[in-house]
Scaffold this active site. Structure first.
Site, PDB file in Angstrom:
ATOM      1  N   CYS A  13       8.961  -5.439 -14.679  1.00  0.00           N
ATOM      2  CA  CYS A  13       8.826  -5.081 -13.264  1.00  0.00           C
ATOM      3  C   CYS A  13       8.268  -6.266 -12.477  1.00  0.00           C
ATOM      4  CB  CYS A  13       7.920  -3.863 -13.099  1.00  0.00           C
ATOM      5  SG  CYS A  13       7.566  -3.441 -11.369  1.00  0.00           S
ATOM      6  N   GLY A  36      -2.807  -8.031  -5.858  1.00  0.00           N
ATOM      7  CA  GLY A  36      -4.115  -7.596  -6.340  1.00  0.00           C
ATOM      8  C   GLY A  36      -4.293  -7.721  -7.833  1.00  0.00           C
ATOM      9  N   CYS A 108       4.051   2.298 -12.610  1.00  0.00           N
ATOM     10  CA  CYS A 108       3.778   2.502 -11.185  1.00  0.00           C
ATOM     11  C   CYS A 108       4.985   3.030 -10.418  1.00  0.00           C
ATOM     12  CB  CYS A 108       3.282   1.199 -10.569  1.00  0.00           C
ATOM     13  SG  CYS A 108       4.428  -0.188 -10.703  1.00  0.00           S
TER      14      CYS A 108
END
Length: 278
Positions: A13, A36, A108
Site C-alpha cells: 500500500c 505521520g 487501513c
C-alpha cells in the site's frame, strides 16, 4: 494468499498507493509530501536514506521498505523523531480530539471489514487437515490455508489449544500447528530471497566514504522478518545464482514465505531495503 504466502498489504500500500498513485495524481505538483509515519530520513553526502525512529516500538520503516529513492527524497516525517508518548502529549496540549484514541490496527483501506470475510469473498474456502507437527496427529480441519499465517495464535478455533501455526504444506493442503512456538524443526538459520530492493542505493558500493564491499563476500547487517521492536543480527550476501542470502547470528522462528525481510545497517539506523522471503 492463494499460493500460501504471507503477504504484507501495508508494505505494498505504501509503495503503490500512498506514495505511488498519490504521487502520480497530486504529489508531483509539490516539493515534499508529509506523512505521520514513525520514521526519519538521513542525508549522507548527496544521498537521502530512509532511517529509523527513536521509538523502537512504533518505528514503521519496515512498512516503508519497498519505496524507492525518489519517494524518500520527497518525504517528510514531522513526528518521526518523536516517541509516541511525546506525540500524545503534544496532541493533548493542542486539545486534539484523537489525543487519547487507541492505536489503529488492521488494514487501513478496508475500514471495519473483517479480514477473514474479505479473503473469503475473493478466494472462497478450501478445507483441509490441521495436524500437530510433532506427531502428525490430526487435530481438526481448516477452511483454507490463506486464512492463516506463520506464527498466528489468535483466532484459530481448534480444540485442545493454545495452538501456534508453524508450517503450511501447500501441495497436500495441510496446516501444521504446535502447542509451543519453538519446536526445533521450525527454526531456521537463514533467510533466502529471490531478489532484493535497495531503497536509496546499494550499500555494498560504500556509504559516506566507506570502501566498497563485494556482494558475494557479504556484509554484517541487522534485520527484521516481522513488525517487532527487536532487530536481529546477520550477514547478507549474494549467491552465484543471483539469490540473496541472509545468515542469521541465531536461529530464528516464524520465517514466512511471502513476507519481507527488512535489512538495516549494523546500528539499525539506516534502512537499506527489503527482499521477499522465498
Amino acid at each position: 494468499a492463494r499460493q500460501g504466502l504471507t503477504a504484507n498489504p501495508d508494505v505494498m500500500c505504501n509503495k503503490l498507493i500512498k506514495f505511488g498513485c498519490f504521487e502520480e495524481v497530486a504529489g508531483k505538483d509539490f516539493d515534499y509530501t508529509a506523512t505521520g509515519h514513525y520514521a526519519t530520513t538521513t542525508k549522507i553526502e548527496d544521498t537521502v536514506w530512509l532511517s529509523t525512529s527513536p521509538d523502537p516500538v512504533k518505528d514503521q520503516t519496515d512498512f516503508l521498505c519497498q519505496i524507492d529513492s525518489l519517494q524518500v527524497n520527497k518525504l517528510m516525517f514531522p513526528i518521526g523523531h518523536l516517541w509516541k508518548h511525546q506525540v500524545r502529549e503534544i496532541a493533548e496540549k493542542a486539545h486534539l480530539l484523537n489525543a487519547e484514541r487507541k492505536d489503529s490496527q488492521g488494514i487501513c483501506f478496508l475500514g471495519n471489514i473483517d479480514f477473514r470475510d474479505y479473503i473469503k469473498s475473493h478466494l472462497g474456502e478450501n478445507p483441509g487437515d490441521v495436524r500437530e507437527i510433532e506427531t502428525g496427529h490430526k487435530i481438526g480441519e481448516h477452511k483454507g490455508l490463506w486464512f492463516y499465517t506463520i506464527g498466528q495464535r489468535k483466532g484459530l478455533g481448534f480444540s485442545g489449544g493454545p495452538w501456534f501455526v508453524v508450517k503450511k504444506n501447500i501441495k497436500r493442503n495441510i496446516l501444521f500447528v504446535s502447542h509451543g512456538y519453538d519446536p526445533d524443526k521450525v527454526y531456521k538459520e537463514h533467510v533466502t530471497m529471490n531478489d532484493f530492493h535497495f531503497i536509496s542505493g546499494n550499500p555494498f558500493n560504500g556509504i559516506g566514504g566507506k570502501s566498497q564491499t563485494d556482494e558475494k563476500e557479504g556484509m554484517r547487517v541487522t534485520f527484521k522478518i516481522r513488525h517487532t521492536p527487536e532487530y536481529l543480527g546477520g550477514f547478507l550476501s549474494k549467491k552465484e545464482d543471483g539469490h540473496w542470502f541472509l545468515q542469521a547470528d541465531e536461529k530464528i522462528h516464524g520465517v514466512a514465505p511471502g513476507q519481507f525481510c527488512v535489512v538495516y545497517d549494523q546500528e539499525h539506523h539506516l534502512c537499506y531495503g527489503s527482499g521477499e522471503i522465498n
